[in-house]
Scaffold this motif. Structure first.
Motif, short mmCIF file in Angstrom:
data_model
loop_
_atom_site.label_atom_id
_atom_site.label_comp_id
_atom_site.label_asym_id
_atom_site.label_seq_id
_atom_site.Cartn_x
_atom_site.Cartn_y
_atom_site.Cartn_z
N GLN A 1 71.25 22.45 39.35
CA GLN A 1 69.90 23.01 39.39
C GLN A 1 68.93 22.04 40.08
N ASP A 2 68.36 22.49 41.19
CA ASP A 2 67.41 21.66 41.93
C ASP A 2 66.14 22.44 42.30
N VAL A 3 65.90 23.52 41.54
CA VAL A 3 64.71 24.33 41.79
C VAL A 3 63.69 24.12 40.67
N VAL A 4 64.17 24.12 39.42
CA VAL A 4 63.31 23.81 38.27
C VAL A 4 63.76 22.44 37.72
N PRO A 5 62.84 21.71 37.03
CA PRO A 5 63.09 20.27 36.76
C PRO A 5 63.96 19.96 35.55
N ILE A 6 65.00 20.79 35.27
CA ILE A 6 65.83 20.44 34.11
C ILE A 6 66.67 19.20 34.36
N ASN A 7 66.92 18.87 35.64
CA ASN A 7 67.63 17.63 35.97
C ASN A 7 66.66 16.53 36.40
N GLY A 8 65.44 16.60 35.87
CA GLY A 8 64.44 15.59 36.17
C GLY A 8 63.47 16.06 37.24
N LEU A 9 62.33 15.38 37.27
CA LEU A 9 61.26 15.78 38.18
C LEU A 9 61.62 15.57 39.64
N ALA A 10 62.63 14.73 39.91
CA ALA A 10 63.03 14.49 41.29
C ALA A 10 63.78 15.69 41.88
N LEU A 11 64.19 16.64 41.02
CA LEU A 11 64.95 17.81 41.48
C LEU A 11 66.18 17.40 42.28
N SER A 12 66.84 16.34 41.80
CA SER A 12 67.94 15.76 42.55
C SER A 12 69.16 15.57 41.64
N PRO A 13 70.02 16.59 41.56
CA PRO A 13 71.21 16.49 40.69
C PRO A 13 72.10 15.30 41.08
N THR A 14 72.68 14.68 40.07
CA THR A 14 73.54 13.51 40.30
C THR A 14 74.90 13.74 39.64
#
Ligand SMILES: [Zn+2]
Length: 198
Positions: free
Chosen positions: A177-190
């Motif tokens: 998920q890189d559209v809404v910030p569930i993976n952090g405000l950077a919207l950058s899945p790791t």
């Protein structure tokens, strides 16, 4: 055992014997890990969020809580949590339709397809995608009934350890998920990692 990578935007599955533990590490701190567990003998029996909420009496499992299957059998117990204790049992796994509804054009990686691919690596398939235990995902209930999507409270290297209560197949997806910030405000899945502990 060595740390095994759950690559960014991808899934990974493994077999666990009863009594084995798997430690899921939030390597970079802000990554949601969708987590499933299936009865090794019958993939139609799986860890169920709706049955587990009845069993544990809350919407977020705490250390000592045992998650159950859709046949109400113990399947995994949360035995360690250094992440701040915030996880989610309410939201479905993301899927292609979720990203379409968010306006993404074309294919978007998603946890539903990641589960299928991870199981396929073991020669397995399921008919449906059970609702996952969304480790590290921060979905507070506010004003009594509303749910909000917020960044995780977990920190780099923090972890959750699950103990298998039956022989099972555990599967993980590093949510893309890189559209809404569930993976952090950077919207950058790791990536994230796991290790099996006997
Ligand atoms: Zn996802």
């Amino acid at each position: 055992m060595a740390l095994i990578e759950i690559p960014a935007r991808r899934g990974k599955a493994l077999r666990l014997r009863a009594g084995q533990r798997v430690r899921v590490v939030n390597t970079y701190g802000q990554q949601i890990v969708d987590t499933w567990a299936f009865n090794n003998e019958d993939l139609n029996e799986f860890m169920s969020m709706e049955h587990s909420r009845v069993a544990i009496g809350r919407i977020i499992p705490a250390v000592g809580d045992t998650m159950v299957t859709n046949k109400r059998q113990p399947i995994v117990t949360l035995v360690e949590d250094t992440s701040g204790g915030i996880h989610d049992t309410l939201f479905a796994a993301c899927d292609r339709w979720r990203y379409e509804s968010l306006g993404c054009a074309g294919y978007h990686d998603n946890c539903t397809d990641n589960l299928a691919a991870a199981l396929a690596e073991l020669g397995l398939a399921t008919r449906e995608t059970p609702s996952p235990l969304n480790l590290f995902m921060n979905i507070p209930v506010v004003d009594g009934h509303r749910v909000e999507i917020r960044p995780p409270v977990s920190t780099p290297g923090s972890c959750v350890t699950l103990r298998a209560e039956m022989a099972c197949i555990a599967a993980f997806s590093a949510c893309p998920q890189d559209v809404v910030p569930i993976n952090g405000l950077a919207l950058s899945p790791t990536a994230a990692h796991f290790e099996v502990l006997d």
